[in-house]
Structures are given as C-alpha cells and as structure tokens.
Design an enzyme around this catalytic site. Sequence first.
Site, mmCIF file in Angstrom:
data_model
loop_
_atom_site.group_PDB
_atom_site.id
_atom_site.type_symbol
_atom_site.label_atom_id
_atom_site.label_comp_id
_atom_site.label_asym_id
_atom_site.label_seq_id
_atom_site.Cartn_x
_atom_site.Cartn_y
_atom_site.Cartn_z
ATOM 1 C CB SER A 1 -0.913 0.009 1.232
ATOM 2 O OG SER A 1 -0.141 0.006 2.430
ATOM 3 C CG HIS B 1 -2.855 -0.783 -3.076
ATOM 4 N ND1 HIS B 1 -3.127 0.530 -2.787
ATOM 5 C CD2 HIS B 1 -3.044 -1.473 -1.913
ATOM 6 C CE1 HIS B 1 -3.467 0.634 -1.511
ATOM 7 N NE2 HIS B 1 -3.415 -0.569 -0.969
ATOM 8 C CD GLU C 1 -3.862 3.341 -5.309
ATOM 9 O OE1 GLU C 1 -4.064 4.556 -5.183
ATOM 10 O OE2 GLU C 1 -3.098 2.701 -4.547
ATOM 11 C CG ASN D 1 -2.724 4.312 1.346
ATOM 12 O OD1 ASN D 1 -3.751 4.388 2.002
ATOM 13 N ND2 ASN D 1 -2.189 3.167 0.998
#
Length: 508
Positions: A124, A145, A157, A195
């Site tokens: 991540s 991801h 992702e 993130n």
Amino acid sequence: MSTVAAVATSVSIVGAGAMGQGIAQVFAAAGFDVVLCDSQAGVAAAAKDRIAKQFVRSVQKGKLDAVAAQAAISRIAVTDSLEAIGKTSLVIEAIIENLQAKQSLLEKIEGLVGDDCIIASNTSSLSITTLASRCRRPQRVAGFHFFNPVPLMRLIEVIDGLRTDAAVVQKLAEVGAKLGKEVVRVKDTPGFLVNQIGRGFTLEAMHLVSEGVGSCADVDRVMRDAAGFRMGPFELLDMVGLDVNHPASEAIYTQFYQEPRYRPSVLMENRVNAGLLGRKSNAGFYAYTDGLPLTEPEAAAPNPATVLSPVWVSRDEPDEADAVISLLSGLGAAIELAGKPSAQALCVVTPLGEDASRCAARQGLDPVRTVAIDTLFGLDKRRTLMSTCVTGPQWRDAAHALFARDGVPVTVIRDSPGFIAQRIIAMIVNVATALAQSRTALPADIDKAVKLALSYPLGPLAFGDSLGIGRIGKVLNNLYNSYGDPRYRVNLWLARRVALGIGLHEGE
C-alpha cells in the site's frame, strides 16, 4: 521483457492474512484457479474456511447461486510450501508491509516461477521500483494494490516501477477488469494515489486536536455533518487501526524525504505506544463497548435568552457575509448594516484560512465581542463558530444560542486558522493537485479512485471546483501566512488555475 504470460485462469497468492484472503476470494469468484500460500502451517487452510463461509452467506442472501459458490470454493488450493506456486502465471505478494521481508520474498518467488510469470505486490505504500530492485527480472514486477475489505472495495491501483514493462501493467489492468474492479493507473510514488490523499484527511485532523482547537468528536461531527463525509477522521482511524495507519504515515513521510505535507503527529505515536489502537483494542481515539464508541453527548446550546442584540457582520468577505446575513435574517436577529459595529453589537467575521483573533485585529474590531463562523460548506447542516483568544464567554454563548436558534447543531471551537473543515478540505485538495502536477495519475482517475476507495462525497479535485478554487487557494495562503509551515504551501497546479480562473480538471 519480450513476452508476458496470458494471465487468464490461474493465480498464486502468497500471504493468507486479511488482504490475501480477500484477494483469493475475488479471484475464485471470478473463475480463476487459486493457490493460496502462507508459510505458517494451517493459516491458508483457515483462510479458505473463512472464504467458504463468505460464499455461503452470499448464497443465503440470494446474491450467489449455490452451485457457483461451491465451484468457487473448489477452485482454491491451499499450501504452506512456496514451491507450490511454480506453475502459475501470476503471483501476488500480500505479506506484511515490510520492505526487507517483501524484497526477500520476491527474490524467492522469482527463483520458482517461469520467466514469463508476472509478479505483483499488494503493497500500500512501498516503492515498486525499490521492491523490484533485487529481482533478476524487475521488468515483470508491478504493484497491484487492493483495498480492504477486498470483496467490497471496487478499486485497484496498478502501479508500474521505473523498470516495469508496459505489457505487464496492461495485463494487470485486464485482470482487474475480469475481477469486476475499477482500475486506475498510478506512477510509482510513496503511498501511490489513495493513501497520499487520505493523509490530508487524517493528519490535518490530528494537527487540529494537537493544537487544542477542538476534540476528536468535534472534528468528526463537523466533517460528517457539514462536509458530508460518511465517517469522521478519528472514527476512520479507529476502524482501520492506528497500528496500521501510523506506520504507513511514517513510511510515506520518510520516502518523501520529510515532505511537510505528510508529517505524522505525536498524537498518534503516543496512542500506538500506549496500545490504544482503535476498535481492535477497544480503545483508540474513542473507547468502545461491544464495538460501539463511547462519546460524550454534545453540549446543548445556551438558553436563547442569552442572545444579544444587535449583530454586525463584517463584509471583508462579501459572499461569505451575504450567506450569514441571510441566515441571521431568517433567525430573527437584529442586524446592523453600518460599515462599523456599534459598541453594543456582537461582531461576526467570516474568514477563509485566517484565525478569528488576527481577523478581528486586521479589521479593527473589538476581539472580546467577536466570533467567526465557517461558511465553506454552507450553513444548513452544522455550523462551526470560533472565538478569538479573548472572546468573552457571554458573547461566545450569545453567538452559540443565536446560530442554534433553528435547531441546526453548532460546534464551538477555539481560535484556529482555517476552522476545521477549511483546513482538512484544503489539504485534501492540495495533495490531490500535487499528484496531478507530478502526473502520478490523471485528474479524472484521482477523483474516481478517492470516491471508490475512501467514499468521500466528492473527489478531491471536484471538491475544489465545487467549493471554489479561489476560496481553497485563499485558505491555503492564509494558513501558510499564519503558520509559516511549508505543509500549507499552495501547489502549482492549483495556483495556476486560480490565477487563470479555470477548473482543476482543465489544462495539462
């Protein structure tokens, strides 16, 4: 690399924790043969049992045919031997978020699979380029991801490292589509896309509480009720777990060479050290009983009898002032319309990114009877009032009673540049524009990814356009001038579009 395997029927997943289990479930449901591997004896088998129960629940709810469920379960093979992955054409690493552990595993995987096998990491926040740097063929390593819980979250992702072959990324995008997921392409950067933007929501909230502006509950209420988020930042942190979020925040901050926008908070560090991890430990930013947070009830508004008359509203921000005057008229307040307030008036200011004390001083107002109100998200769902550092309690309470007269809840906070919602939203928008500026992802993908993965009411760039990028730019500039902290510097993508008067999705 010259060839890539036709990833169509099989996948190996190494790591049978929550993420590996979820990834295995969606692949099996989509018709893939799955090898679920975990080095700890019995872990993969236990994960398969949990997956089977999830399929059974889907059948019971009428979401899945019983025959299809049984077929999906039968497609999952489990093992504690890494050698069992050797014949698959796609391997997904889903172990702990530790660089050395992941690099070591990728090296081992590479020694077991064919040269045309794609190796993907579910990391991540760790650099794909760095993860692949010890591999013999880094061209076949990419990021893939998923988000937790994997069966419910629609986004993946796909991240290419500096040496990743374009065909590998394209193939992973095709696999993601077969899983029924939305795929966004992201350049290799710490924290990737989602993130990074999520840090604007949580870190700025922690800075607010660390500064004593308000409580965790104050921040959560404002972001839920006024800004329209499904969860406040502290509710979210407790749900995810501070032991998960804080190390990721530290990793992103470190990988960006201490970029101030991603500076973690001591507030979270202290809680992690104390074992206050959130729901999983029954205590984080909130305490929990039977999974439910224990929160102090919101204080009632003061008695309406304390409302003072008249009220004067500064026209320093004309559009913001018009909104407040319209509200006050509906509340039955006696409004002074002169250019300066009388000696008896409650003074109301509407700053964008400025604190109440310096706003009052700049306008020559009496700070003892001055309060500020946040107009960024309108005034119909929840109102945020802010006192100066010397506002008299009777004036603060009078303002609270007045603005709560129609039953709309009011949060009263201490003096802060940018209130609560202004600060958090401005940071979210600014981080997103930095990603657009660096071409980490396309602007449309930035908005799509955040809505899908974080369930924000709008994508971050859409937030900026909806609220007015001139207002967002002013909030950031005033925050920067107030703090002198480079974390508030306006990104060039935003600054240029403010200057040109165009939207955040316009231009290159």
